[in-house]
Design an enzyme around this catalytic site. Structure first.
Site, mmCIF file in Angstrom:
data_model
loop_
_atom_site.group_PDB
_atom_site.id
_atom_site.type_symbol
_atom_site.label_atom_id
_atom_site.label_comp_id
_atom_site.label_asym_id
_atom_site.label_seq_id
_atom_site.Cartn_x
_atom_site.Cartn_y
_atom_site.Cartn_z
ATOM 1 C CB CYS A 1 91.520 -144.615 -57.206
ATOM 2 S SG CYS A 1 92.800 -145.964 -57.643
ATOM 3 C CG HIS B 1 89.018 -147.001 -54.370
ATOM 4 N ND1 HIS B 1 88.125 -146.596 -55.158
ATOM 5 C CD2 HIS B 1 89.907 -147.512 -54.958
ATOM 6 C CE1 HIS B 1 88.657 -146.428 -56.467
ATOM 7 N NE2 HIS B 1 90.037 -147.380 -56.172
ATOM 8 C CD GLU C 1 85.463 -145.723 -53.394
ATOM 9 O OE1 GLU C 1 85.917 -144.923 -52.905
ATOM 10 O OE2 GLU C 1 85.575 -146.442 -54.498
HETATM 11 N N1 ABU Z 1 95.254 -145.309 -63.268
HETATM 12 C C1 ABU Z 1 93.819 -146.056 -63.150
HETATM 13 C C2 ABU Z 1 93.961 -145.715 -61.701
HETATM 14 C C3 ABU Z 1 93.903 -147.045 -60.842
HETATM 15 C C4 ABU Z 1 95.222 -147.480 -61.192
HETATM 16 O O1 ABU Z 1 96.176 -146.694 -60.928
HETATM 17 O O2 ABU Z 1 95.314 -148.922 -61.374
#
Ligand code: ABU
Length: 247
Positions: free
Chosen positions: A123, A226, A228
């Site tokens: 992520c 994710h 996990e």
């Molecule tokens: N840049 C933070 C990772 C999660 C998101 O993009 O919201």
């Protein structure tokens, strides 16, 4: 075998994985600054055969950390990479910076790249990896991708949010052994472009980049979802392949 079982860690060929941490200035756990990491990162790594160790944000300790571990997992969290680091002019109002975390993670990733040590980015960790490799980011998907899917799912994260198309003949394709997999989704940013030598290994139906990798490296791969949480068998396969690459 249950996570937390001593047998998980009694492997004489133990594979130590350094995980990066999120950081908060105050509130919740403590009025003083504190580190945070969801426990399922550590549990999923242990299930994949790794011994997780968490790495505080001490940039001066990067060489010592890299001597200690066999691979690094750059985690996600409530942070965004400073757009000035990928040459963007201006900063979207939703962007949240954590400069201490980003400075540390860039030093860690650059050190690991120099040693050709395995790296997995998850992520925000993938976004950080993309920038370290010369790429750029979408600062806020709803404002920059017309007709985008809902990339911040409002359902539990162990449930799938959308499919992704896996790019044939990539390392990810060999690992998951499927042309399409189901993933969860909890992000407002994404990789916009990849740097030299880096390739896209997964794409969402709306065209948002969901995974990247550097084929010339031993294992240098990021995913926007994710794993996990273990949404599909592909998630466990990915974590196992990462830990295996650290041997
Ligand atoms: N840049 C933070 C990772 C999660 C998101 O993009 O919201």
């Amino acid at each position: 075998m249950a996570s937390g079982s001593p047998e998980l860690y009694r492997n004489p060929m133990s594979i130590t994985i350094g995980l990066t941490l999120d950081a908060e200035e105050a509130g919740g756990y403590s009025a003083l600054p504190w580190y945070a990491l969801r426990k399922n990162y550590c549990e999923a790594l242990a299930q994949a055969g790794g011994t997780p160790v968490c790495l505080p944000h001490h940039a001066e300790a990067v060489a010592a950390y890299l001597d200690l571990v066999d691979g690094i997992l750059v985690t996600g969290g409530a942070f965004d990479v400073d757009p000035s680091l990928f040459g963007a002019e201006g900063r979207h109002r939703s962007v949240v910076l954590k400069p201490g975390r980003t400075t540390f993670e860039l030093a860690l990733v650059n050190g690991a790249l120099e040693r050709d040590m395995p790296i997995l980015g998850i992520c925000g960790g993938q976004q950080l990896l993309a920038v370290a490799l010369g790429g750029s980011l979408i600062q806020h998907i709803p404002d920059e991708v017309p007709g985008a899917l809902a990339h911040e799912q409002d359902t539990p994260r162990h449930q799938p949010a959308h499919g992704v198309r896996v790019t044939p003949r990539t390392r990810l394709a060999r690992i998951v052994d499927h042309a399409e997999i189901e993933v969860n989704s909890t992000h407002h940013q994404a990789v916009k472009s990849v740097g030299p030598g880096c390739v896209v290994n997964a794409v969402a139906p709306d065209g948002v980049i969901e995974g990247i990798e550097m084929p010339a490296k031993r294992f240098c791969l990021g995913v926007q979802w994710h794993p996990e949480y273990g949404v599909s068998p592909a998630d466990a396969a990915l974590l196992r392949a990462f830990v295996e690459s650290c041997k």
